[in-house]
Design a protein around this motif. Structure first.
Motif, PDB file in Angstrom:
ATOM      1  N   ALA A 186       8.897  -2.372  -8.943  1.00 47.26           N
ATOM      2  CA  ALA A 186       7.816  -2.967  -9.733  1.00 47.26           C
ATOM      3  C   ALA A 186       7.933  -4.479  -9.703  1.00 47.26           C
ATOM      4  O   ALA A 186       9.037  -5.021  -9.570  1.00 47.26           O
ATOM      5  CB  ALA A 186       7.873  -2.474 -11.179  1.00 47.26           C
ATOM      6  N   THR A 187       6.790  -5.146  -9.823  1.00 46.94           N
ATOM      7  CA  THR A 187       6.763  -6.601  -9.888  1.00 46.94           C
ATOM      8  C   THR A 187       5.934  -7.045 -11.090  1.00 46.94           C
ATOM      9  O   THR A 187       5.054  -6.311 -11.562  1.00 46.94           O
ATOM     10  CB  THR A 187       6.154  -7.230  -8.632  1.00 46.94           C
ATOM     11  OG1 THR A 187       4.778  -6.849  -8.540  1.00 46.94           O
ATOM     12  CG2 THR A 187       6.877  -6.791  -7.373  1.00 46.94           C
TER      13      THR A 187
ATOM     14  N   THR B  38       1.050  -6.844 -13.172  1.00 47.67           N
ATOM     15  CA  THR B  38       2.090  -5.933 -12.697  1.00 47.67           C
ATOM     16  C   THR B  38       1.626  -5.093 -11.519  1.00 47.67           C
ATOM     17  O   THR B  38       0.427  -4.843 -11.335  1.00 47.67           O
ATOM     18  CB  THR B  38       2.541  -4.981 -13.823  1.00 47.67           C
ATOM     19  OG1 THR B  38       1.411  -4.223 -14.282  1.00 47.67           O
ATOM     20  CG2 THR B  38       3.134  -5.756 -14.992  1.00 47.67           C
ATOM     21  N   ASN B  39       2.599  -4.656 -10.722  1.00 48.97           N
ATOM     22  CA  ASN B  39       2.370  -3.706  -9.641  1.00 48.97           C
ATOM     23  C   ASN B  39       3.550  -2.746  -9.593  1.00 48.97           C
ATOM     24  O   ASN B  39       4.686  -3.141  -9.900  1.00 48.97           O
ATOM     25  CB  ASN B  39       2.223  -4.418  -8.290  1.00 48.97           C
ATOM     26  CG  ASN B  39       0.874  -5.059  -8.129  1.00 48.97           C
ATOM     27  OD1 ASN B  39      -0.134  -4.375  -7.956  1.00 48.97           O
ATOM     28  ND2 ASN B  39       0.828  -6.381  -8.192  1.00 48.97           N
ATOM     29  N   TYR B  40       3.263  -1.516  -9.203  1.00 53.95           N
ATOM     30  CA  TYR B  40       4.299  -0.480  -9.180  1.00 53.95           C
ATOM     31  C   TYR B  40       4.286   0.290  -7.864  1.00 53.95           C
ATOM     32  O   TYR B  40       3.226   0.477  -7.258  1.00 53.95           O
ATOM     33  CB  TYR B  40       4.071   0.522 -10.320  1.00 53.95           C
ATOM     34  CG  TYR B  40       4.184  -0.073 -11.692  1.00 53.95           C
ATOM     35  CD1 TYR B  40       3.066  -0.585 -12.342  1.00 53.95           C
ATOM     36  CD2 TYR B  40       5.417  -0.127 -12.341  1.00 53.95           C
ATOM     37  CE1 TYR B  40       3.180  -1.144 -13.609  1.00 53.95           C
ATOM     38  CE2 TYR B  40       5.536  -0.677 -13.612  1.00 53.95           C
ATOM     39  CZ  TYR B  40       4.410  -1.176 -14.230  1.00 53.95           C
ATOM     40  OH  TYR B  40       4.520  -1.731 -15.481  1.00 53.95           O
TER      41      TYR B  40
ATOM     42  N   LYS C 181       4.692   5.046 -10.748  1.00 53.13           N
ATOM     43  CA  LYS C 181       3.490   4.769 -11.545  1.00 53.13           C
ATOM     44  C   LYS C 181       3.322   5.802 -12.644  1.00 53.13           C
ATOM     45  O   LYS C 181       3.466   7.006 -12.416  1.00 53.13           O
ATOM     46  CB  LYS C 181       2.253   4.774 -10.652  1.00 53.13           C
ATOM     47  CG  LYS C 181       2.014   3.482  -9.910  1.00 53.13           C
ATOM     48  CD  LYS C 181       0.750   3.567  -9.064  1.00 53.13           C
ATOM     49  CE  LYS C 181       0.559   2.292  -8.268  1.00 53.13           C
ATOM     50  NZ  LYS C 181      -0.608   2.382  -7.357  1.00 53.13           N
TER      51      LYS C 181
ATOM     52  N   LEU D  71      12.795  -3.165 -17.550  1.00 48.43           N
ATOM     53  CA  LEU D  71      12.219  -1.997 -16.887  1.00 48.43           C
ATOM     54  C   LEU D  71      12.443  -0.805 -17.806  1.00 48.43           C
ATOM     55  O   LEU D  71      13.583  -0.350 -17.973  1.00 48.43           O
ATOM     56  CB  LEU D  71      12.856  -1.746 -15.518  1.00 48.43           C
ATOM     57  CG  LEU D  71      12.202  -0.631 -14.712  1.00 48.43           C
ATOM     58  CD1 LEU D  71      10.786  -1.055 -14.272  1.00 48.43           C
ATOM     59  CD2 LEU D  71      13.030  -0.281 -13.478  1.00 48.43           C
TER      60      LEU D  71
ATOM     61  N   ALA E  56      10.978  -9.019 -10.516  1.00 48.84           N
ATOM     62  CA  ALA E  56      10.789  -7.677  -9.968  1.00 48.84           C
ATOM     63  C   ALA E  56      12.050  -6.841 -10.156  1.00 48.84           C
ATOM     64  O   ALA E  56      13.121  -7.358 -10.459  1.00 48.84           O
ATOM     65  CB  ALA E  56      10.439  -7.754  -8.483  1.00 48.84           C
TER      66      ALA E  56
ATOM     67  N   THR F 243       7.643   1.082 -16.747  1.00 45.76           N
ATOM     68  CA  THR F 243       6.894  -0.080 -17.203  1.00 45.76           C
ATOM     69  C   THR F 243       7.761  -1.324 -17.079  1.00 45.76           C
ATOM     70  O   THR F 243       8.872  -1.369 -17.634  1.00 45.76           O
ATOM     71  CB  THR F 243       6.458   0.081 -18.665  1.00 45.76           C
ATOM     72  OG1 THR F 243       5.657   1.258 -18.796  1.00 45.76           O
ATOM     73  CG2 THR F 243       5.633  -1.123 -19.110  1.00 45.76           C
ATOM     74  N   ILE F 244       7.253  -2.314 -16.349  1.00 46.36           N
ATOM     75  CA  ILE F 244       7.943  -3.593 -16.235  1.00 46.36           C
ATOM     76  C   ILE F 244       7.319  -4.571 -17.219  1.00 46.36           C
ATOM     77  O   ILE F 244       6.094  -4.575 -17.415  1.00 46.36           O
ATOM     78  CB  ILE F 244       7.882  -4.138 -14.788  1.00 46.36           C
ATOM     79  CG1 ILE F 244       8.778  -5.365 -14.628  1.00 46.36           C
ATOM     80  CG2 ILE F 244       6.451  -4.434 -14.364  1.00 46.36           C
ATOM     81  CD1 ILE F 244       8.940  -5.818 -13.162  1.00 46.36           C
TER      82      ILE F 244
END
Length: 120
Positions: A49-50, A57-59, A64, A80, A35, A68-69
């Motif tokens: 972000a994870t 992925t989650n932001y 958002k 990142l 993350a 972008t991770i």
């Protein structure tokens, strides 16, 4: 000993882009979630972000569509990519990883932090 080493911070104008990298090294058996967090002066550290080992992925809502991770499970690196940067993105960015250094030896690890400053 496990280490996370970050690179890629700097000064960028509003609307610009930066890419942060964070490489894990040392005695690594496997890495679960990775993350990025950030902390602006006077604020608490917040999740940006994870990404799971399977690349889910989650932001945070605030990034958002702009950040972008991604990760490379062979190189043990998380990235990142930040675009359309705003002054409110200014912060110290920290990478985080859940790392097993053995089949049952688990720990949470943090990078040293990378300053990102968005200013004209």
């Amino acid at each position: 000993q496990v280490q996370l080493v970050e690179s890629g911070g700097g000064l960028v104008q509003p609307g610009g882009s930066l890419r942060l990298s964070c490489a894990a090294s040392g005695s690594i058996f496997s890495i679960n979630a990775m993350a990025w967090y950030r902390q602006a002066p006077g604020n608490q550290r917040e999740l940006v972000a994870t990404i799971s080992r399977g690349h889910s992925t989650n932001y945070a809502d605030s990034v958002k569509g702009r950040f972008t991770i991604s990760r490379d499970n062979v190189q043990d690196t998380v990235y990142l990519q930040m675009t359309s940067l705003k002054p409110e993105d200014t912060a110290v960015y920290y990478c985080y990883a859940e790392i097993y250094s053995g089949p049952s030896a688990y720990g949470d690890y943090w990078g040293q932090g990378a300053q990102v400053t968005v200013s004209s």
